[in-house]
Design an enzyme around this catalytic site. Structure first.
Site, mmCIF file in Angstrom:
data_model
loop_
_atom_site.group_PDB
_atom_site.id
_atom_site.type_symbol
_atom_site.label_atom_id
_atom_site.label_comp_id
_atom_site.label_asym_id
_atom_site.label_seq_id
_atom_site.Cartn_x
_atom_site.Cartn_y
_atom_site.Cartn_z
ATOM 1 N N GLU A 1 -7.672 -4.763 -6.794
ATOM 2 C CA GLU A 1 -9.426 -4.337 -7.097
ATOM 3 C C GLU A 1 -9.155 -2.959 -6.551
ATOM 4 O O GLU A 1 -10.166 -2.091 -6.573
ATOM 5 C CB GLU A 1 -10.492 -5.061 -7.571
ATOM 6 C CG GLU A 1 -10.260 -6.292 -8.062
ATOM 7 C CD GLU A 1 -10.919 -6.943 -8.622
ATOM 8 O OE1 GLU A 1 -12.526 -7.323 -8.193
ATOM 9 O OE2 GLU A 1 -10.527 -8.445 -8.987
ATOM 10 N N ALA A 2 -9.222 -3.022 -5.409
ATOM 11 C CA ALA A 2 -9.405 -2.081 -4.486
ATOM 12 C C ALA A 2 -8.078 -1.380 -3.302
ATOM 13 O O ALA A 2 -8.440 0.034 -3.883
ATOM 14 C CB ALA A 2 -10.133 -2.303 -2.793
ATOM 15 N N ILE B 1 -1.917 -1.227 17.526
ATOM 16 C CA ILE B 1 -3.365 -0.281 17.686
ATOM 17 C C ILE B 1 -3.035 0.866 18.586
ATOM 18 O O ILE B 1 -2.486 1.024 19.942
ATOM 19 C CB ILE B 1 -4.426 -1.171 18.743
ATOM 20 C CG1 ILE B 1 -5.115 -2.004 17.140
ATOM 21 C CG2 ILE B 1 -5.850 0.340 19.019
ATOM 22 C CD1 ILE B 1 -6.537 -2.963 18.015
ATOM 23 N N GLU C 1 -10.304 6.777 18.186
ATOM 24 C CA GLU C 1 -10.450 5.484 19.515
ATOM 25 C C GLU C 1 -11.365 4.021 19.657
ATOM 26 O O GLU C 1 -10.230 3.473 19.911
ATOM 27 C CB GLU C 1 -10.696 6.418 20.567
ATOM 28 C CG GLU C 1 -12.028 6.765 20.868
ATOM 29 C CD GLU C 1 -13.320 7.994 20.100
ATOM 30 O OE1 GLU C 1 -12.294 8.190 19.578
ATOM 31 O OE2 GLU C 1 -14.329 7.752 20.374
ATOM 32 N N HIS D 1 -8.277 -0.668 5.312
ATOM 33 C CA HIS D 1 -8.782 -1.504 6.007
ATOM 34 C C HIS D 1 -9.060 -2.937 5.247
ATOM 35 O O HIS D 1 -10.343 -2.455 3.837
ATOM 36 C CB HIS D 1 -9.878 -1.802 7.062
ATOM 37 C CG HIS D 1 -9.512 -2.937 7.681
ATOM 38 N ND1 HIS D 1 -9.060 -3.711 8.714
ATOM 39 C CD2 HIS D 1 -10.967 -4.156 7.760
ATOM 40 C CE1 HIS D 1 -9.941 -4.751 8.920
ATOM 41 N NE2 HIS D 1 -11.193 -4.850 8.242
ATOM 42 N N ASN E 1 0.952 -1.073 0.073
ATOM 43 C CA ASN E 1 -0.118 0.510 -0.028
ATOM 44 C C ASN E 1 1.295 1.054 0.180
ATOM 45 O O ASN E 1 0.388 2.397 -0.563
ATOM 46 C CB ASN E 1 -0.983 -0.021 1.021
ATOM 47 C CG ASN E 1 -2.021 -0.475 0.831
ATOM 48 O OD1 ASN E 1 -3.548 -0.663 -0.296
ATOM 49 N ND2 ASN E 1 -2.736 -2.241 1.702
HETATM 50 C C1 GAR Z 1 -3.662 -4.414 3.900
HETATM 51 O O1 GAR Z 1 -3.992 -5.445 3.265
HETATM 52 C C2 GAR Z 1 -4.452 -3.687 4.450
HETATM 53 O O2 GAR Z 1 -5.338 -3.557 4.564
HETATM 54 C C3 GAR Z 1 -4.407 -4.470 6.084
HETATM 55 O O3 GAR Z 1 -2.587 -5.433 5.924
HETATM 56 C C4 GAR Z 1 -2.353 -4.881 5.291
HETATM 57 C C5 GAR Z 1 -0.641 -4.677 4.527
HETATM 58 O O4 GAR Z 1 -0.292 -4.689 3.088
HETATM 59 N N1 GAR Z 1 -4.403 -4.136 7.156
HETATM 60 C C6 GAR Z 1 -4.895 -4.382 8.473
HETATM 61 O O5 GAR Z 1 -5.776 -5.085 8.277
HETATM 62 C C7 GAR Z 1 -5.505 -3.616 9.189
HETATM 63 N N2 GAR Z 1 -6.469 -3.766 10.483
HETATM 64 P P1 GAR Z 1 0.557 -4.128 2.607
HETATM 65 O O6 GAR Z 1 2.274 -3.835 4.183
HETATM 66 O O7 GAR Z 1 1.341 -5.109 1.787
HETATM 67 O O8 GAR Z 1 0.068 -2.804 2.742
#
Ligand code: GAR
Length: 202
Positions: free
Chosen positions: A181-182, A95, A150, A112, A16
């Site tokens: 895709e998202a 968190i 929070e 997420h 990401n």
């Molecule tokens: C991603 O799918 C992100 O949405 C998720 O962890 C992955 C990280 O991948 N995040 C969560 O689950 C947060 N609750 P990345 O390091 O390749 O971006």
């Protein structure tokens, strides 16, 4: 007008983060500039991605800080030292307390990998989210970018996109589809939207 200074907080592979870097290069993200990548894990591959893009990096671990309070204080200090204006959690697997999040109202974004309010909150992160969606048997999942408050995964939704679940999906296959895709589209689009709004209101 100067672009909004963004810090991206990471813990892992950083795909990401890469989507944000690519969006800046291709002109999708113009109102914000990634000015710092901060990891809570030593050796996270996301740090390599940042270095390859000549972005400054920092590592702040809870173990080195000794407590949640000291960990968050160190993160805040690092963000302030870099003049950061917005924070993007991109696979940041820790968190943050109410004390931290309330210091940055509507200035922290998170991606997420589900359609919130499904499969979110404490314990729902990374591959676990997709395992839970498949176990439940939902036919549609997706990704959400939201402001962080929070309540874990409870802040105002900025953008959301649905993704189809297919016969024979494994958590890994589904995770990849949700990312492609998202997530990798939504996160840069949401970052641009929030940064553009900040510039407009300056
Ligand atoms: C991603 O799918 C992100 O949405 C998720 O962890 C992955 C990280 O991948 N995040 C969560 O689950 C947060 N609750 P990345 O390091 O390749 O971006």
């Amino acid at each position: 007008m100067n672009p909004v200074k963004i810090a991206v907080l990471v813990s892992g592979g950083g795909t990401n983060l890469q989507a944000l870097i690519d969006a800046e290069k291709s002109g999708i993200l113009t109102s914000g500039k990634i000015s710092l990548v901060l990891s809570n894990k030593e050796g996270a591959y996301a740090l390599e991605r940042a270095k390859n893009a000549n972005i400054e990096t920092a590592v702040v671990t809870k173990a080195a800080c000794g407590s949640q309070e000291a960990f968050e204080a160190k993160i805040k200090e690092t963000l302030t030292a870099h003049g950061i204006e917005i924070i993007i959690l991109a696979g940041f697997m820790s968190i943050l307390s109410e004390e931290f999040t309330s210091a940055y109202p509507k200035k922290i974004l998170n991606v997420h990998p589900s359609l919130i309010p499904s499969f979110c909150g404490k314990g729902f992160y990374g591959l676990h989210v997709h395992e839970a969606a498949l176990a439940y048997g939902v036919k549609v999942t997706g990704a959400t970018v939201h402001f962080v408050n929070e309540i874990p995964d409870g802040g105002e939704i900025i953008l959301q996109k649905a993704v189809e679940i297919k016969e024979g999906d494994t958590p890994e296959i589904l995770q990849r589809r949700v990312m492609e895709e998202a997530e990798w589209k939504l996160l840069p689009a949401a970052a641009e939207k929030v940064c553009a709004d900040i510039l407009k209101n300056q």
